[in-house]
Design a protein around this motif. Structure first.
Motif, PDB file in Angstrom:
ATOM      1  N   THR A  87      40.317  40.569  51.333  1.00  0.00           N
ATOM      2  CA  THR A  87      41.198  39.388  51.339  1.00  0.00           C
ATOM      3  C   THR A  87      41.103  38.680  52.694  1.00  0.00           C
ATOM      4  O   THR A  87      41.272  37.467  52.778  1.00  0.00           O
ATOM      5  N   SER A  88      40.775  39.450  53.744  1.00  0.00           N
ATOM      6  CA  SER A  88      40.647  38.818  55.075  1.00  0.00           C
ATOM      7  C   SER A  88      39.418  37.909  55.136  1.00  0.00           C
ATOM      8  O   SER A  88      39.338  37.025  55.983  1.00  0.00           O
ATOM      9  N   VAL A  89      38.440  38.129  54.232  1.00  0.00           N
ATOM     10  CA  VAL A  89      37.303  37.192  54.197  1.00  0.00           C
ATOM     11  C   VAL A  89      37.527  36.130  53.125  1.00  0.00           C
ATOM     12  O   VAL A  89      36.596  35.443  52.704  1.00  0.00           O
ATOM     13  N   GLY A  90      38.771  36.014  52.658  1.00  0.00           N
ATOM     14  CA  GLY A  90      39.141  34.901  51.779  1.00  0.00           C
ATOM     15  C   GLY A  90      39.052  35.166  50.288  1.00  0.00           C
ATOM     16  O   GLY A  90      39.208  34.252  49.480  1.00  0.00           O
ATOM     17  N   LYS A  91      38.815  36.419  49.908  1.00  0.00           N
ATOM     18  CA  LYS A  91      38.720  36.719  48.480  1.00  0.00           C
ATOM     19  C   LYS A  91      40.110  36.886  47.880  1.00  0.00           C
ATOM     20  O   LYS A  91      41.045  37.312  48.558  1.00  0.00           O
ATOM     21  N   LYS A  92      40.203  36.555  46.592  1.00  0.00           N
ATOM     22  CA  LYS A  92      41.458  36.813  45.860  1.00  0.00           C
ATOM     23  C   LYS A  92      41.229  38.035  44.981  1.00  0.00           C
ATOM     24  O   LYS A  92      40.345  38.032  44.123  1.00  0.00           O
ATOM     25  N   LEU A  93      42.012  39.059  45.219  1.00  0.00           N
ATOM     26  CA  LEU A  93      41.736  40.366  44.615  1.00  0.00           C
ATOM     27  C   LEU A  93      42.793  40.795  43.598  1.00  0.00           C
ATOM     28  O   LEU A  93      43.989  40.766  43.882  1.00  0.00           O
ATOM     29  N   PHE A 155      41.367  35.007  40.150  1.00  0.00           N
ATOM     30  CA  PHE A 155      40.970  36.133  41.009  1.00  0.00           C
ATOM     31  C   PHE A 155      39.453  36.282  40.955  1.00  0.00           C
ATOM     32  O   PHE A 155      38.873  36.361  39.879  1.00  0.00           O
ATOM     33  N   ASP A 156      38.824  36.281  42.151  1.00  0.00           N
ATOM     34  CA  ASP A 156      37.361  36.307  42.168  1.00  0.00           C
ATOM     35  C   ASP A 156      36.800  37.697  42.413  1.00  0.00           C
ATOM     36  O   ASP A 156      35.585  37.905  42.385  1.00  0.00           O
ATOM     37  N   THR A 157      37.681  38.652  42.687  1.00  0.00           N
ATOM     38  CA  THR A 157      37.237  40.036  42.831  1.00  0.00           C
ATOM     39  C   THR A 157      38.211  40.914  42.050  1.00  0.00           C
ATOM     40  O   THR A 157      39.424  40.789  42.215  1.00  0.00           O
ATOM     41  N   ILE A 158      37.677  41.747  41.189  1.00  0.00           N
ATOM     42  CA  ILE A 158      38.541  42.619  40.384  1.00  0.00           C
ATOM     43  C   ILE A 158      38.153  44.067  40.678  1.00  0.00           C
ATOM     44  O   ILE A 158      36.972  44.414  40.624  1.00  0.00           O
ATOM     45  N   ILE A 159      39.141  44.876  40.985  1.00  0.00           N
ATOM     46  CA  ILE A 159      38.887  46.312  41.120  1.00  0.00           C
ATOM     47  C   ILE A 159      39.551  47.007  39.940  1.00  0.00           C
ATOM     48  O   ILE A 159      40.723  46.761  39.647  1.00  0.00           O
ATOM     49  N   ILE A 160      38.796  47.856  39.268  1.00  0.00           N
ATOM     50  CA  ILE A 160      39.392  48.685  38.228  1.00  0.00           C
ATOM     51  C   ILE A 160      39.338  50.120  38.727  1.00  0.00           C
ATOM     52  O   ILE A 160      38.271  50.678  38.953  1.00  0.00           O
TER      53      ILE A 160
END
Ligand code: GDP
Length: 338
Positions: A87-93, A155-160
């Motif tokens: 998120t610090s590099v601007g991603k929405k997680l 959200f451009d990054t998804i963690i499962i």
């Protein structure tokens, strides 16, 4: 933001409200939509199907990451640190968790709100514990829908995240682009309950808790695993799995894991595997949905109730093979149609 799972919604929002809310990135609407997607009520399933159709053009653009490892390996600490980095590099997680044990305990251990405390307050992050489902397939099925809804919400990054017990990994592998396995140094594969098959699925292995006295052991374990991976078959992606070490507590090596994921993305996009894999996964999704619908039809059928019970008992006590029982069930299911 951490979102609680609600079993039912007091008032079901309309399709138009849900669609516009999600596309506007409204988290409350997103949470309601995921609750609807997790419901097994016929009306909720119908609206979910329409909603997925409506938002489908806005899905598929995220980077989907699966993370697994046995309880205690450091998954939530890792996701906290890793999530904060990205998120610090601007991603929405968005973080979605699957916890098969929640079926037994009626409460998700992964959903414990003390986990990922600072990430849960991060405005660029959204954390959603999965609902306990009646079947593992069901849980995975709902997770895929939740993932698509999160993508549509921007959200451009998804963690499962899943507990590495060997049950849900394949289901997760089938819905992500990148699969990360967290391992402890010196615990032994057997002790970690990690099967060779799960190691083979991993695109990167990360030895956790590489700090203090454990640092040397972690490096040694990384070298051992890297060696062991050479003995495995080359994955169809053409990517050679990496073994890394990190300390989530000391924030060491977290950026290297992220770089490795980006490297994987570039590599597999360039040689076409990324797209092929997504297409294959979509096809798998079709059959997952079909299997679920078929199972529901059978379960709902009054006519088949007795037969299903008898067959289940026979399979349970080993007097009949599951394959034979499934064939019988299919035959009985089709009977009136013949
Ligand atoms: P999970 O069950 O896989 O989610 O594991 P947790 O993230 O809850 O971590 C389990 C335990 O390992 C906790 O006591 C953590 O504080 C500890 N832990 C997690 N990451 C690290 C790390 O990088 N270094 C050290 N020394 N301990 C860690």
């Amino acid at each position: 933001m951490i979102e609680k799972h609600h079993n039912t919604l007091k008032k079901r929002p309309s399709l138009a409200v849900l669609t516009s809310g999600i596309l506007a990135g409204d988290r409350i609407t997103l949470s309601k939509a995921i609750t609807l997607a997790e419901s097994t009520l016929a009306e909720d399933e119908a609206i979910t199907a329409d909603l997925l159709d409506a938002v489908l053009p806005h899905t598929g653009k995220s980077l989907r990451i699966g993370i697994t490892g046995v309880p205690g390996v450091g998954k939530s600490t890792f996701i906290e640190s890793f999530g904060t980095h990205i998120t610090s590099v601007g991603k929405k997680l968005a973080v979605l968790t699957i916890d098969p044990s929640s079926q037994l305990t009626h409460g998700s251990i992964l959903g414990d709100k003390t986990r990922m405390d600072s990430l849960s307050k991060n405005p660029l992050a959204y954390i959603r514990p999965s609902a306990s489902g009646s079947t593992l397939g069901g849980v995975a099925h709902k997770t895929r829908e939740a993932m698509l809804l999160c993508e549509a919400a921007g959200f451009d990054t998804i963690i499962i995240e899943t507990v590495g017990t060997g049950q849900s990994e394949t289901a997760v592998k089938n819905m992500v682009d990148f699969f990360l396995l967290l391992m402890l140094a010196g615990a032994g594969d057997e002790l970690q309950g990690i099967k060779k098959g799960i190691m083979e699925m991993a695109d990167t292995l990360v030895i956790t808790k590489a700090d203090g006295d454990n640092k040397k052991k972690a490096s040694q374990a990384a070298a051992d695993y890297q060696h062991a991976l050479h003995l495995f078959q080359q994955p169809i992606s053409g990517w050679t799995a990496k073994v890394l070490t990190c300390s989530a507590l000391e924030n060491q090596g977290i950026d290297t894991v992220w770089d490795s994921i980006l490297h994987y993305e570039n590599f597999t996009k360039a040689q076409g595997f990324w797209e092929r894999n997504r297409r294959q996964q979509n096809k798998t999704w079709l059959y997952e949905c079909f299997n679920n619908l078929l199972q529901q039809e059978v379960k709902k059928s009054q006519r088949l109730n007795n037969e299903v019970n008898v067959l289940e008992k026979k399979v349970e006590d080993g007097s009949m093979s599951a394959y034979q029982a499934a064939k019988d069930l299919l035959y009985m299911f089709r009977r009136p149609l013949l």
